[in-house]
Design an enzyme around this catalytic site. Structure first.
Site, PDB file in Angstrom:
ATOM      1  N   LEU A  40       0.752  -1.026   0.028  1.00 21.34           N
ATOM      2  CA  LEU A  40       0.162  -0.066   0.046  1.00 21.34           C
ATOM      3  C   LEU A  40       0.812   1.359   0.051  1.00 21.34           C
ATOM      4  CD1 LEU A  40      -2.888  -0.975   2.337  1.00 21.34           C
ATOM      5  CD2 LEU A  40      -2.767  -1.149  -0.109  1.00 21.34           C
ATOM      6  N   SER A  41       2.152   1.147  -0.570  1.00 17.41           N
ATOM      7  CA  SER A  41       2.844   2.202  -0.522  1.00 17.41           C
ATOM      8  C   SER A  41       2.492   3.180  -1.621  1.00 17.41           C
ATOM      9  CB  SER A  41       4.522   1.969  -0.924  1.00 17.41           C
ATOM     10  OG  SER A  41       4.535   1.249  -1.921  1.00 17.41           O
ATOM     11  N   TYR A  65      15.677   2.641 -13.613  1.00 17.97           N
ATOM     12  CA  TYR A  65      14.214   1.812 -13.644  1.00 17.97           C
ATOM     13  C   TYR A  65      14.189   0.642 -14.899  1.00 17.97           C
ATOM     14  CZ  TYR A  65       9.314   0.778 -14.929  1.00 17.97           C
ATOM     15  OH  TYR A  65       8.046   0.347 -15.059  1.00 17.97           O
ATOM     16  N   VAL A  81      -1.696  10.853 -18.246  1.00 17.11           N
ATOM     17  CA  VAL A  81      -3.148  10.716 -18.468  1.00 17.11           C
ATOM     18  C   VAL A  81      -3.859  11.354 -17.104  1.00 17.11           C
ATOM     19  CG1 VAL A  81      -5.293   9.639 -19.113  1.00 17.11           C
ATOM     20  CG2 VAL A  81      -3.452   9.387 -20.466  1.00 17.11           C
ATOM     21  N   ARG A 135       5.064   8.962 -27.381  1.00 22.85           N
ATOM     22  CA  ARG A 135       4.874   7.934 -26.558  1.00 22.85           C
ATOM     23  C   ARG A 135       3.563   7.100 -27.308  1.00 22.85           C
ATOM     24  NH1 ARG A 135       8.851   8.969 -24.719  1.00 22.85           N
ATOM     25  NH2 ARG A 135       9.455   9.327 -22.489  1.00 22.85           N
ATOM     26  N   GLY A 167      16.041  11.190 -17.293  1.00 27.72           N
ATOM     27  CA  GLY A 167      15.735   9.998 -17.572  1.00 27.72           C
ATOM     28  C   GLY A 167      14.597   9.759 -18.389  1.00 27.72           C
TER      29      GLY A 167
HETATM   30  P1  NAD Z   1       0.976   1.245  -9.252  1.00 31.83           P
HETATM   31  O1  NAD Z   1       1.915   2.399  -8.523  1.00 31.83           O
HETATM   32  O2  NAD Z   1      -0.386   1.888  -9.438  1.00 31.83           O
HETATM   33  O3  NAD Z   1       1.160  -0.023  -8.795  1.00 31.83           O
HETATM   34  C1  NAD Z   1       2.322  -0.516  -8.122  1.00 31.83           C
HETATM   35  C2  NAD Z   1       1.840  -1.244  -6.915  1.00 31.83           C
HETATM   36  O4  NAD Z   1       2.822  -1.927  -6.335  1.00 31.83           O
HETATM   37  C3  NAD Z   1       1.382  -0.137  -5.750  1.00 31.83           C
HETATM   38  O5  NAD Z   1      -0.129  -0.608  -5.514  1.00 31.83           O
HETATM   39  C4  NAD Z   1       2.361  -0.195  -4.762  1.00 31.83           C
HETATM   40  O6  NAD Z   1       1.536  -0.142  -3.484  1.00 31.83           O
HETATM   41  C5  NAD Z   1       2.739  -1.583  -4.981  1.00 31.83           C
HETATM   42  N1  NAD Z   1       3.966  -1.712  -4.431  1.00 31.83           N
HETATM   43  C6  NAD Z   1       5.326  -0.936  -4.644  1.00 31.83           C
HETATM   44  N2  NAD Z   1       6.310  -1.144  -3.791  1.00 31.83           N
HETATM   45  C7  NAD Z   1       6.069  -2.323  -3.100  1.00 31.83           C
HETATM   46  C8  NAD Z   1       6.644  -3.079  -2.330  1.00 31.83           C
HETATM   47  N3  NAD Z   1       7.839  -2.821  -2.005  1.00 31.83           N
HETATM   48  N4  NAD Z   1       5.947  -4.337  -1.878  1.00 31.83           N
HETATM   49  C9  NAD Z   1       4.668  -4.389  -2.238  1.00 31.83           C
HETATM   50  N5  NAD Z   1       4.048  -3.636  -2.980  1.00 31.83           N
HETATM   51  C10 NAD Z   1       4.699  -2.405  -3.579  1.00 31.83           C
HETATM   52  O7  NAD Z   1       1.655   1.193 -10.737  1.00 31.83           O
HETATM   53  P2  NAD Z   1       1.128   0.569 -12.241  1.00 31.83           P
HETATM   54  O8  NAD Z   1       1.133   1.549 -13.037  1.00 31.83           O
HETATM   55  O9  NAD Z   1      -0.155  -0.128 -11.700  1.00 31.83           O
HETATM   56  O10 NAD Z   1       2.290  -0.494 -12.481  1.00 31.83           O
HETATM   57  C11 NAD Z   1       2.276  -1.772 -12.283  1.00 31.83           C
HETATM   58  C12 NAD Z   1       3.324  -2.434 -12.898  1.00 31.83           C
HETATM   59  O11 NAD Z   1       3.397  -2.173 -14.189  1.00 31.83           O
HETATM   60  C13 NAD Z   1       4.810  -2.056 -12.230  1.00 31.83           C
HETATM   61  O12 NAD Z   1       5.621  -3.032 -12.341  1.00 31.83           O
HETATM   62  C14 NAD Z   1       5.120  -1.126 -13.217  1.00 31.83           C
HETATM   63  O13 NAD Z   1       6.703  -0.905 -13.418  1.00 31.83           O
HETATM   64  C15 NAD Z   1       4.794  -1.799 -14.602  1.00 31.83           C
HETATM   65  N6  NAD Z   1       4.570  -0.715 -15.898  1.00 31.83           N
HETATM   66  C16 NAD Z   1       3.762   0.183 -15.808  1.00 31.83           C
HETATM   67  C17 NAD Z   1       3.597   1.285 -16.710  1.00 31.83           C
HETATM   68  C18 NAD Z   1       2.679   2.052 -16.889  1.00 31.83           C
HETATM   69  O14 NAD Z   1       2.411   2.926 -17.759  1.00 31.83           O
HETATM   70  N7  NAD Z   1       1.842   2.541 -15.694  1.00 31.83           N
HETATM   71  C19 NAD Z   1       4.525   1.126 -17.890  1.00 31.83           C
HETATM   72  C20 NAD Z   1       5.514  -0.084 -17.901  1.00 31.83           C
HETATM   73  C21 NAD Z   1       5.603  -0.937 -16.829  1.00 31.83           C
END
Ligand code: NAD
Length: 314
Positions: free
Chosen positions: A36-37, A145, A189, A217, A276
């Site tokens: 939930l961070s 990243y 967005v 993008r 980045g």
């Molecule tokens: P998000 O931040 O909404 O979701 C990530 C979740 O991981 C959060 O709920 C957070 O609380 C949890 N989290 C973070 N650190 C944690 C830890 N140490 N232990 C347990 N939980 C932890 O982000 P998202 O956009 O839903 O991304 C989900 C995945 O998709 C990620 O791996 C991200 O790198 C990948 N991703 C996202 C995008 C994008 O455009 N959103 C693009 C490429 C890849």
């Protein structure tokens, strides 16, 4: 009813919560694991267990996996911000590499048959100056990243060879849709929608030398990401798949299209590019289309996102 069980790490986050919904609709038993961070408990559908665990704690991850006994882990939890990774590369690696390895270690001790990993097509190929990057394009990780995501992909290959742990890598483009956090450093967005609805200008981080409508993008709707995860969770599936649309959109165009979908006017301010950030990133979608059919168009995806945002502010 299937007897397959999916644990979604990051399940209280944006993408993870959509994967949970899609998995439930397909008859999977599902649980979320999230510290939930960045995510929210309310994102996890009622009745779905939430293990409130930090993936950096190997012991806690093992306990959660041993308790839920998943057959598949959809690994979405991550330090997901490029800018944070530039500022704090050690923290990024602790979550994305060490945390990920904790998930793999727990999977090996349990009866997990496959890991589906949320990687990044948007960052891993580096600059894509023209055309599209397909699954065979050489990686060029430009930010910590991207490097941590690529390193974890390599660990998955190693775990497959050394320990027979099956895995699928999904390389997402820029994902958008309902429930994206407008207060993060990524997720243009959601950030733009909040600014548009409160009458604030949209900041375009201009590409350094080109100084025009901002980065180019590939924007993919979260529903397509969720269905890719569900399809990847069982049966024959490519080892690595781009999840994108092969369509480039500048930040400025995105702002204009979103304003139109929300029925408001956009005002713009311009700033320089962020550390980045890539100038251009567009993913080939041929394999995606072959396996999953056409991705949703940006116009339709923004329409659905705008409808959801409007429904929240009623
Ligand atoms: P998000 O931040 O909404 O979701 C990530 C979740 O991981 C959060 O709920 C957070 O609380 C949890 N989290 C973070 N650190 C944690 C830890 N140490 N232990 C347990 N939980 C932890 O982000 P998202 O956009 O839903 O991304 C989900 C995945 O998709 C990620 O791996 C991200 O790198 C990948 N991703 C996202 C995008 C994008 O455009 N959103 C693009 C490429 C890849």
């Amino acid at each position: 009813m299937r007897n397959e069980r999916m644990l979604v790490t990051g399940g209280a986050g944006f993408i993870g919560s959509h994967i949970i919904e899609a998995a439930l609709a397909q008859g999977w038993s599902v649980a979320a694991l999230d510290d939930l961070s960045g995510g929210h408990r309310e994102n996890v559908p009622a009745g779905v267990p939430l293990y409130e665990v930090d993936i950096r704690s190997g012991e806690s991850v093992r306990a959660a996996v041993a308790d839920f006994q998943p057959t598949v882990i959809s690994h979405q939890a991550a330090q997901a911000s490029v800018s944070v990774s530039v500022r704090e590369p050690v923290f990024d690696a602790e979550v994305n590499i060490i945390g990920g390895l904790n998930v793999l270690g727990a999977a090996l001790e349990s009866d997990v048959q496959r890991i589906v990993f949320a990687s990044t097509g948007g960052a891993i190929y580096g600059e894509v100056p023209q055309g599209t990057a397909d699954e065979h394009t050489a990686e060029w990780p430009y930010s910590p990243y991207a490097t941590s995501k690529l390193a974890f992909e390599k660990y998955l290959e190693t775990f497959q060879q050394q320990y027979g742990l099956d895995s699928v890598v999904l390389r997402y483009a820029n994902v958008y849709g309902p429930r994206q956090n407008p207060h993060g450093e990524a997720g243009v967005v959601a950030i733009f929608a909040e600014r548009l609805l409160s009458g604030q200008p949209l900041q375009i981080n201009a590409r350094s030398e080109l100084g025009d409508g901002g980065c180019l993008r590939d924007y993919v709707y979260v529903g397509d990401v969720a269905r890719a995860n569900i399809a990847a969770a069982s049966g024959d599936f490519p080892r690595r798949l781009n999840v994108g649309t092969a369509t480039e959109t500048s930040t400025q165009d995105l702002g204009d299209q979103l304003a139109q979908a929300l029925g408001v006017e956009a005002t713009l301010t311009f700033a320089s590019a962020r550390a980045g950030d890539l100038q251009r990133s567009v993913l080939d979608d041929a394999l995606f289309r072959q396996v999953l059919g056409a991705p949703l168009s940006l116009a339709e995806g923004l329409k659905r996102t705008a409808q959801w945002i409007r429904s929240q502010s009623l």
